[in-house]
Design a protein around this motif. Structure first.
Motif, PDB file in Angstrom:
ATOM      1  N   ASP A   7       0.854  -1.187   0.000  1.00 19.88           N
ATOM      2  CA  ASP A   7       0.000   0.000   0.000  1.00 19.88           C
ATOM      3  C   ASP A   7       0.890   1.238   0.000  1.00 19.88           C
ATOM      4  O   ASP A   7       1.453   1.598   1.027  1.00 19.88           O
ATOM      5  N   PRO A   8       1.045   1.917  -1.154  1.00 21.13           N
ATOM      6  CA  PRO A   8       1.959   3.056  -1.204  1.00 21.13           C
ATOM      7  C   PRO A   8       1.543   4.195  -0.276  1.00 21.13           C
ATOM      8  O   PRO A   8       2.390   4.875   0.279  1.00 21.13           O
ATOM      9  N   GLU A   9       0.240   4.392  -0.079  1.00 17.93           N
ATOM     10  CA  GLU A   9      -0.188   5.465   0.800  1.00 17.93           C
ATOM     11  C   GLU A   9       0.150   5.166   2.256  1.00 17.93           C
ATOM     12  O   GLU A   9       0.434   6.078   3.026  1.00 17.93           O
ATOM     13  N   GLY A  10       0.153   3.898   2.636  1.00 17.73           N
ATOM     14  CA  GLY A  10       0.551   3.539   3.987  1.00 17.73           C
ATOM     15  C   GLY A  10       2.048   3.627   4.173  1.00 17.73           C
ATOM     16  O   GLY A  10       2.553   3.801   5.278  1.00 17.73           O
ATOM     17  N   PHE A  11       2.782   3.557   3.075  1.00 16.24           N
ATOM     18  CA  PHE A  11       4.249   3.575   3.134  1.00 16.24           C
ATOM     19  C   PHE A  11       4.806   4.993   3.138  1.00 16.24           C
ATOM     20  O   PHE A  11       5.688   5.314   3.912  1.00 16.24           O
ATOM     21  N   ILE A  12       4.282   5.880   2.272  1.00 16.91           N
ATOM     22  CA  ILE A  12       4.841   7.230   2.174  1.00 16.91           C
ATOM     23  C   ILE A  12       3.812   8.343   2.333  1.00 16.91           C
ATOM     24  O   ILE A  12       4.161   9.501   2.247  1.00 16.91           O
ATOM     25  N   GLY A  13       2.564   8.037   2.533  1.00 12.84           N
ATOM     26  CA  GLY A  13       1.552   9.071   2.732  1.00 12.84           C
ATOM     27  C   GLY A  13       0.786   9.391   1.463  1.00 12.84           C
ATOM     28  O   GLY A  13       1.299   9.265   0.351  1.00 12.84           O
ATOM     29  N   LYS A  14      -0.450   9.832   1.645  1.00  9.93           N
ATOM     30  CA  LYS A  14      -1.352  10.077   0.522  1.00  9.93           C
ATOM     31  C   LYS A  14      -0.860  11.211  -0.379  1.00  9.93           C
ATOM     32  O   LYS A  14      -0.857  11.084  -1.597  1.00  9.93           O
ATOM     33  N   GLU A  15      -0.446  12.343   0.200  1.00  8.19           N
ATOM     34  CA  GLU A  15      -0.004  13.485  -0.601  1.00  8.19           C
ATOM     35  C   GLU A  15       1.250  13.146  -1.401  1.00  8.19           C
ATOM     36  O   GLU A  15       1.365  13.486  -2.578  1.00  8.19           O
ATOM     37  N   THR A  17       2.223  10.195  -2.351  1.00  8.23           N
ATOM     38  CA  THR A  17       1.860   9.230  -3.384  1.00  8.23           C
ATOM     39  C   THR A  17       1.260   9.946  -4.593  1.00  8.23           C
ATOM     40  O   THR A  17       1.604   9.633  -5.736  1.00  8.23           O
ATOM     41  N   GLN A  18       0.403  10.927  -4.356  1.00  8.64           N
ATOM     42  CA  GLN A  18      -0.177  11.688  -5.457  1.00  8.64           C
ATOM     43  C   GLN A  18       0.906  12.447  -6.226  1.00  8.64           C
ATOM     44  O   GLN A  18       0.879  12.505  -7.453  1.00  8.64           O
ATOM     45  N   ASP A  19       1.856  13.042  -5.503  1.00  8.69           N
ATOM     46  CA  ASP A  19       2.946  13.771  -6.161  1.00  8.69           C
ATOM     47  C   ASP A  19       3.820  12.831  -6.986  1.00  8.69           C
ATOM     48  O   ASP A  19       4.210  13.161  -8.104  1.00  8.69           O
ATOM     49  N   TYR A  20       4.134  11.652  -6.444  1.00 10.59           N
ATOM     50  CA  TYR A  20       4.940  10.680  -7.193  1.00 10.59           C
ATOM     51  C   TYR A  20       4.216  10.219  -8.455  1.00 10.59           C
ATOM     52  O   TYR A  20       4.826  10.077  -9.511  1.00 10.59           O
ATOM     53  N   ARG A  21       2.919   9.986  -8.360  1.00 11.11           N
ATOM     54  CA  ARG A  21       2.160   9.567  -9.543  1.00 11.11           C
ATOM     55  C   ARG A  21       2.168  10.653 -10.617  1.00 11.11           C
ATOM     56  O   ARG A  21       2.322  10.370 -11.801  1.00 11.11           O
ATOM     57  N   LYS A  22       2.008  11.914 -10.187  1.00 11.95           N
ATOM     58  CA  LYS A  22       2.046  13.031 -11.129  1.00 11.95           C
ATOM     59  C   LYS A  22       3.441  13.132 -11.755  1.00 11.95           C
ATOM     60  O   LYS A  22       3.571  13.299 -12.965  1.00 11.95           O
ATOM     61  N   LEU A  23       4.473  13.013 -10.946  1.00 11.77           N
ATOM     62  CA  LEU A  23       5.851  13.072 -11.430  1.00 11.77           C
ATOM     63  C   LEU A  23       6.132  11.977 -12.451  1.00 11.77           C
ATOM     64  O   LEU A  23       6.651  12.248 -13.537  1.00 11.77           O
ATOM     65  N   PHE A  24       5.772  10.742 -12.132  1.00 13.76           N
ATOM     66  CA  PHE A  24       6.033   9.631 -13.047  1.00 13.76           C
ATOM     67  C   PHE A  24       5.238   9.771 -14.344  1.00 13.76           C
ATOM     68  O   PHE A  24       5.720   9.419 -15.416  1.00 13.76           O
ATOM     69  N   TRP A  92       2.894  20.471 -14.240  1.00 16.43           N
ATOM     70  CA  TRP A  92       2.758  20.082 -12.836  1.00 16.43           C
ATOM     71  C   TRP A  92       1.420  20.554 -12.274  1.00 16.43           C
ATOM     72  O   TRP A  92       0.742  19.833 -11.569  1.00 16.43           O
ATOM     73  N   ASN A  93       1.048  21.801 -12.611  1.00 18.97           N
ATOM     74  CA  ASN A  93      -0.178  22.376 -12.066  1.00 18.97           C
ATOM     75  C   ASN A  93      -1.346  22.339 -13.040  1.00 18.97           C
ATOM     76  O   ASN A  93      -2.457  22.726 -12.693  1.00 18.97           O
ATOM     77  N   GLY A  94      -1.102  21.902 -14.273  1.00 22.32           N
ATOM     78  CA  GLY A  94      -2.165  21.802 -15.266  1.00 22.32           C
ATOM     79  C   GLY A  94      -2.756  23.144 -15.656  1.00 22.32           C
ATOM     80  O   GLY A  94      -3.966  23.261 -15.840  1.00 22.32           O
ATOM     81  N   ALA A  95      -1.912  24.151 -15.779  1.00 23.17           N
ATOM     82  CA  ALA A  95      -2.391  25.496 -16.091  1.00 23.17           C
ATOM     83  C   ALA A  95      -1.558  26.112 -17.203  1.00 23.17           C
ATOM     84  O   ALA A  95      -0.363  25.804 -17.323  1.00 23.17           O
ATOM     85  N   PRO A  96      -2.158  26.996 -18.001  1.00 20.19           N
ATOM     86  CA  PRO A  96      -1.370  27.675 -19.029  1.00 20.19           C
ATOM     87  C   PRO A  96      -0.390  28.665 -18.403  1.00 20.19           C
ATOM     88  O   PRO A  96      -0.629  29.187 -17.317  1.00 20.19           O
TER      89      PRO A  96
END
Length: 125
Positions: A7-15, A17-24, A92-96
């Motif tokens: 469980d990646p969120e249990g290992f490194i935290g929810k926020e 995990t979201q940042d790593y997914r966006k980065l990858f 990263w932020n999805g903005a122009p």
């Protein structure tokens, strides 16, 4: 070293995990630029305390940006040659990104939070 069932969120935290997914996702979608030999580390910037690296291909340019300040960085970040209608997006932020062009020069205008990042993409026309 970790099984696929962890469980990646249990290992490194929810926020995180979201940042790593966006980065990858960004790294995967723009792997050609990040793996390119056309790289310029620590591009000179117009905002003190901001650090930028440039990655390029024939089709696109990617700038990774870090605001090391403890305040929001606002204003003209980069001065680049005008490209004739290129569109700039913060992946990263999805903005122009606002681009101001005068003659042969384009300035990328940003607002990046304190100790925050951006990943600016330009499709080369």
């Amino acid at each position: 070293f970790m099984s696929r069932g962890y469980d990646p969120e249990g290992f490194i935290g929810k926020e995180a995990t979201q940042d790593y997914r966006k980065l990858f996702k960004i790294e995967h979608e723009h792997a050609d630029a990040f793996a390119s030999s056309d790289v310029e580390p620590l591009v000179p910037t117009l905002l003190p305390g901001t650090f930028v690296n440039r990655f390029g291909t024939d089709e696109k340019v990617i700038w990774t940006v870090f605001n090391a300040n403890y305040r929001t960085a606002r204003g003209k970040l980069l001065e680049i040659p005008a490209s004739g209608g290129g569109q700039y997006v913060d992946l990263w932020n999805g903005a122009p990104i606002t681009a101001s062009t005068t003659g042969d020069t384009t300035w990328l205008v940003v607002e990046i939070g304190p100790r925050d990042v951006a990943c600016i993409s330009q499709a080369v026309p």
